[in-house]
Design an enzyme around this catalytic site. Structure first.
Site, short mmCIF file in Angstrom:
data_model
loop_
_atom_site.label_atom_id
_atom_site.label_comp_id
_atom_site.label_asym_id
_atom_site.label_seq_id
_atom_site.Cartn_x
_atom_site.Cartn_y
_atom_site.Cartn_z
CD GLU A 14 28.71 -9.93 24.29
OE1 GLU A 14 28.40 -8.87 24.88
OE2 GLU A 14 29.72 -10.04 23.58
CG HIS A 71 39.70 -14.67 24.97
ND1 HIS A 71 39.88 -13.49 25.66
CD2 HIS A 71 39.26 -14.31 23.74
CE1 HIS A 71 39.58 -12.46 24.87
NE2 HIS A 71 39.20 -12.93 23.70
C1 LIG Z 1 31.84 -8.34 25.98
C2 LIG Z 1 32.69 -8.77 24.84
N1 LIG Z 1 32.13 -9.37 23.78
C3 LIG Z 1 32.89 -9.82 22.76
C4 LIG Z 1 34.24 -9.65 22.75
C5 LIG Z 1 35.09 -10.20 21.60
N2 LIG Z 1 35.67 -9.10 20.83
C6 LIG Z 1 36.90 -8.63 21.11
S1 LIG Z 1 37.29 -7.28 20.22
C7 LIG Z 1 35.82 -7.33 19.40
C8 LIG Z 1 35.51 -6.24 18.40
C9 LIG Z 1 35.61 -4.88 19.04
O1 LIG Z 1 35.39 -3.87 18.09
P1 LIG Z 1 35.59 -2.35 18.46
O2 LIG Z 1 34.92 -2.04 19.74
O3 LIG Z 1 35.21 -1.56 17.29
O4 LIG Z 1 37.15 -2.18 18.76
P2 LIG Z 1 38.37 -2.44 17.78
O5 LIG Z 1 38.75 -3.88 17.92
O6 LIG Z 1 37.93 -2.07 16.42
O7 LIG Z 1 39.47 -1.58 18.30
C10 LIG Z 1 35.05 -8.41 19.82
C11 LIG Z 1 33.73 -8.76 19.30
C12 LIG Z 1 34.79 -9.02 23.88
N3 LIG Z 1 36.10 -8.80 23.98
N4 LIG Z 1 34.01 -8.59 24.89
#
Ligand SMILES: Cc1ncc(C[n+]2csc(CCOP(=O)(O)OP(=O)(O)O)c2C)c(N)n1
Ligand SMILES: Cc1ncc(C[n+]2csc(CCOP(=O)(O)OP(=O)(O)O)c2C)c(N)n1
Ligand SMILES: [Mg+2]
Ligand SMILES: [Mg+2]
Lengths: 376, 324, 324, 376
Positions: free
Chosen positions: B58, B127
């Site tokens: 972000e 959220h």
């Molecule tokens: C700081 C932050 N930004 C955005 C999100 C929203 N979000 C939740 S999971 C996700 C994707 C995460 O991907 P990854 O780290 O590869 O983990 P995976 O879900 O594949 O296990 C996003 C963008 C969040 N939880 N925290």
């Protein structure tokens, strides 16, 4: 009452002292091919390896069953949300099984298989997703911190915890899980750097499951993530994340390295998120069936089954036993889920600080009185 | 009739058609169309250079948007959920908000930061946050809240067309509610920073914005059954704040209740109370009441309905100001 | 007699002697003793494991402090200047503040975040911010402001001894001002979250904290020459806020002015106005006035004296509440 | 009126097309030894090299003079603060001279030598430190952004700007400066990663001057910072930052690489902050005289002087000319500094947004009226 305490009896490590693990053509460490053949260079006690494999398989199978049941519960409206770990069982079970039960784990939010291995039960795992609490379990007895939903934040907590371990002169190692997406956050880099500078006893375990919601890893990073770790000065390992034995062997190697005071490591486990990002997600919008099929063919459970078959490590009795255990776990999951009831919001006022200051007390009392007024 | 979500989508589409310097950027805004589908279809139509799936960072999103704005672009950034704007706080508060003042007014940063905001959708922790007070207190930002499809469509276009950074809040629980969107040829829309009297009334003024506007209207309608004539004002813009509209109303009614989802303590409602009290002191029949989220971290989904200001709690406050 | 800076130093020293889990950490707090020398000599005496020069990463400082607290330590983090706390905002707001509530009250995070705050020292940009409103609005944090050497010494010890996260503000322009520090055996210090009547009076109540406490006292003394009897209250803690002390005073005087350095709009003063107005409505002779920084980014050093609330602007507001 | 427009006449690059620059034993690129001898493998047009060296020397010498004068002005109370660039002139002048005048620069806060090279004058350089403004110059005519005091924030601005350049199809390259300390901030890592993923046309130029206030580089990072950049997938270079020709050659190579669309680079220039962190700092609290002396012996200006002497590139006339120019610059610096007067706070209300909303107008009017009341 139940048999889900997976860490008991403790697993014995057949890889102790092994150096030079075999690599696949991709460049990652791999001990078992996708079709279940053990690499010929794996030269360890076969009996111990068989026992280990069965233990790990049990952990993976139970985790998948819990995951499936939770998914069904969400679809039936009993959970608000669920994030499946399907496809990542080898990465999680292989790594958590390789560390000591008192090595402290900081998970992200999809580490159900790792949590289950540590003995965290279905009620605790589902609580947060049913919307009755913000966290599931008391970390202390499991040496397993609550889930962190703010991406990468837990990597710094893990690093701080490891600095504490170091100060205590303890030989605990800290393991933290994160995804390919979370790796892009500044906090992830700060954590790797602080760990490296301080030679903190820890393992950064990245499950690169190819996707961060709809964003593929290639849009997230130019280099493999373990290479980034090396740039900070971490010992860096890349492993086939769908090969539970390879994950186990690599993780135990870097953990012992960290435990000996030789510094932190990063392990990148290449795996695949077989479900959507969450039950709210629609992965058909961004990924192809072909891709999914290709990874289905690399299902980490199927690989272990093939291996056990080939090596004669499993029979109908064993598989039947696990089947029964899984059925029982599914039942229990459903039962415990339905028993999770909403908390009383009035209780929340006492959870914000170590006491309840005047304004908060006034607010709570007014709320309770107001709510009571409807009962008249 | 469009949903608020569709109205935002059509507003963004128009903004991109009107000015090819407008870019959309954020996590999953492209192929997926954002987790709420606000940008659905826009990458297909405008290409990957104008609808950008960013890395998951972000601070990086806002920081690079600043650089793009310095290069002449007009980035519209999506923060995926309210609770994930904090990693970008430094870039927003120290850089985005201050650049113009730091350069003596020379350097404009036309960056819009869209934030799906607030609770009521049964989400997990982080959220459902209402963090507008942080940005309202930050000089150099404009902070607005749409509450209807019509405002969503027109306000996002105005925000994108303007030359200042805008924090643009979209109440999540209103995304799927439908409403008319004023057509193109119906004359100029209401200015971005004007409050709207959504329901006129004579006895009490309800001052609110975002997700609680509809709740206040419902409360006013319920109160009307009992012969109470309640005015509801949707502030729309909390910074700058349209104090003239507020002042006119409360001087007339003599009573006011401020309603928002955020915790009340040091929340934006406090500023509204302070403005009303200082501007309408001699017209006030009762102290201004605040109805908001309790001063707790946002609670788990199963109890959020008790946490959020609802019709009854609003009417309860109305009773108090009327009883005084 | 100690300076406020020395009083903090001696307070930290005592805290470290009292509990060997207490650690100091931050940028340049070790060998240098911090840019303001608050931690001068402590690394020499307690060693590098207890007074830690961290990497240059504020999110990292707070994030690792959380981890250390989970391991049983009691970290006291220094943020070098007010304007550099924002990179840590995510860790403070989403993690530090919420951990206890997220775990149903189970997990305490005894972390103190020390922030040299505010202007008046002729500094460059980002070195004179007053950002307390952000943290006061965040449930789960305690937010306190010392204004005298005595309070600095005792409040930091109380903050470190407590089991909750504390944002501990130290007004930079008071660092070098001397005062008595109450000795160890003089009985228990005032509770951390109690406001202090620093000057009793009958006509108007000045409500303030931090760098403007001394200014308010000076204003009250000047007003006394003209026969005005002004009460000055140092709030000391803005979250939780000691509303009882405030209420008692304003009910008595019927008039109040809130003074702080931060911009007034959606600033902490708005909450004080809202509390006073709701609690003392029928005693108020005039609307509560606010005197604060203007709603601009903090200006260049050469004009900061005009920006900061001074004696004249405070007396001007006093005149207004008295004229009403 | 004055001769400080350093970029005119434009420098011609004798290194164009050169690959394989020589390295010193330390591992970094070095063309001139600390005692001023040109490395025998440097095989470029000697005349052009001589002209370049003289130009660079002039830039460094003038920068040092301005820096010294500003330091003196601070000690005399005319500036609130000054951050000396003494010791870093080679790193700054070598790099900024190697890029095109329209390549866009995002500096940190100590890049006075680079700014001066770009034609930014003393008044503009001192304004902010005298406390009469928050920034010094209009970036546009100089393609040189204002200073950023919040560490590493500018790296993301630079990256975004480079993404814009890329969209414009322009062949501009973006250069951003940062320190060894700033490299630890999450923003620095996010920027390198985003630049790498997008193959943004940019150069991350790290002046590793051994210290971040009182914190030595060894406490900041386990690996050299350029290695970290490589981990993210940046082209990575390490250069003797006190060797202006080496800095020039390395920077021009990576800039042309980026300009050709081949992706971003990191350059780590090892140099030394010869002064305190700022005029408020007391470096004797944390570093030894021996260290300072060792680095004094590596003064980047002395090295060029020795080189020019050895190669016959300078004579009394040339040195005298520069001396005169430097004297004039010092005079001008003092004159322009003293002429910088406080702004009117009332004007600030119109600089916050593109208009002045009602509340701000009310506040300004009240302020002006209040202030006026004292004049009666
Ligand atoms: C700081 C932050 N930004 C955005 C999100 C929203 N979000 C939740 S999971 C996700 C994707 C995460 O991907 P990854 O780290 O590869 O983990 P995976 O879900 O594949 O296990 C996003 C963008 C969040 N939880 N925290
Ligand atoms: C985000 C942030 N944190 C802290 C500071 C305070 N600070 C100013 S300069 C500095 C040291 C910077 O070191 P380095 O990046 O190596 O640059 P140098 O000063 O050596 O040129 C610090 C800690 C700051 N300006 N910004
Ligand atoms: Mg992923
Ligand atoms: Mg440095």
């Amino acid at each position: 009452m139940t048999t889900v305490d997976l860490a008991d009896p403790p697993v014995t490590n057949p890889f102790t002292g092994t150096t030079d693990l075999p690599r696949a053509a991709e460049g990652w460490t791999q001990l078992v091919t996708p079709d279940g053949r053990l690499h010929p260079d794996v030269d360890v006690d076969r009996d111990a390896l068989g026992r280990l494999t069965r233990d790990l398989y049990r952990g993976m199978r139970l985790a998948r069953r819990l995951d499936d049941e939770a998914f069904a519960l969400q679809r039936q409206g009993e959970l608000g949300l669920w994030l499946q770990c399907r496809g990542q069982e080898a990465a999680q079970v292989g790594s958590v099984a390789a560390v000591r039960a008192d090595d402290y784990v900081f998970p992200s939010y999809r580490e159900h298989a790792a949590a289950l291995w540590r003995g965290i039960g279905p009620a605790d795992l589902l609580r947060q997703w049913r919307g009755v609490a913000h966290s599931g379990w008391d970390p202390e007895p499991y040496s397993f911190h609550i889930y962190t939903l703010v991406l990468a934040a837990q990597l710094l907590h893990a690093t701080g915890y490891a600095l504490g371990v170091q100060r205590d002169g303890s030989d605990t190692v800290v393991v933290t899980y994160f995804g390919d997406g979370a790796a892009s956050e500044g906090d992830a880099s700060e954590a790797m750097n602080i760990a490296a500078v301080n030679a903190a006893p820890m393992v950064f375990f990245c499950q690169n499951n190819q996707w961060a919601i709809s964003t593929p890893t290639a849009s997230q990073t130019r280099t493999p993530i373990h290479r980034r770790g090396a740039g900070f000065g971490l010992r860096s390992e890349w492993v086939d994340g769908n090969d539970v034995l390879a994950v186990y062997a690599v993780t135990s190697a870097v953990t012992e390295h960290a435990r000996a005071g030789a510094g932190p490591a990063i392990v990148e486990a290449t795996t695949y998120r077989m479900g959507g990002h969450s039950t709210s997600d629609d992965p058909t919008r961004y990924r192809t069936d072909d891709e999914l099929e290709a990874w289905r063919a690399r299902d980490p459970l199927a690989r272990v089954e093939a291996l056990m078959r080939a090596e004669g490590w499993s029979d109908e009795t064993f598989l039947g036993q696990i089947q029964a255990e899984a059925d029982e776990l599914a039942d229990r999951t459903r039962r415990e889920c339905l028993a999770l009831t909403a908390p009383d919001l009035a209780d929340a006022f006492a959870t914000v600080l170590s006491d309840v200051p005047q304004l908060l007390r006034e607010e709570r009392d007014a709320f309770v009185a107001y709510r009571g007024s409807f009962l008249d | 009739m469009l949903t608020l979500c569709q109205a935002l989508n059509s507003g963004l589409r128009r903004a991109m058609e009107d000015d090819d310097k407008v870019l959309l950027m954020g996590e999953d805004v492209g192929r997926l169309g954002g987790v709420f589908r606000v940008t659905d279809g826009l990458q297909k139509d405008f290409g990957e250079a104008r609808v950008v799936d960013t890395t998951l960072a972000e601070s990086g999103i806002i920081g690079t948007a600043i650089g793009l704005a310095l290069r002449g672009y007009r980035p519209v950034c999506e923060i995926q959920f309210d609770g994930f704007v904090y990693p970008a706080f430094n870039q927003i508060v120290s850089q985005l908000a201050k650049m113009r003042a730091r350069t003596g007014g020379r350097t404009a940063l036309p960056v819009v930061v869209r934030i799906p905001v607030g609770g009521g959708i049964g989400a997990v922790e982080h959220h459902s946050e209402s963090n507008e007070a942080y940005f309202a207190h930050t000089a150099g930002l404009r902070v607005v809240y749409c509450a209807s499809p019509d405002d969503a469509h027109w306000m996002i276009r105005q925000a994108v067309a303007g030359d200042d950074p805008v924090i643009f809040y979209e109440p999540k629980r209103r995304y799927w509610v439908k409403g008319e969107v004023t057509p193109e040829d119906a004359g100029p829309p209401m200015p971005l920073h004007r409050a709207r009297v959504v329901r006129p009334g004579a006895d009490v003024t309800l001052l609110t914005y975002g997700g609680t506007v509809a709740t206040c209207v419902a409360a006013a309608e319920a109160a009307a059954q009992e012969g109470r004539d309640i005015e509801v004002i949707d502030l729309r813009s909390i910074s700058p704040l349209d104090v003239a509209t507020i002042e006119e109303s409360v001087r007339r009614t003599g009573r006011a209740v401020v309603v928002h989802e955020a915790p009340t303590f040091a929340g934006f409602g406090a500023e509204v109370v302070a403005q009303v009290t200082s501007r309408c002191f001699y017209s006030l029949e009762a102290p201004v009441e605040r109805v908001g989220g309790f001063n707790l971290p946002y609670p788990p989904a199963k109890v959020e309905e008790e946490y959020l200001p609802d019709l009854d709690r609003i009417l309860d406050a109305v009773d108090r100001v009327l009883a005084a």
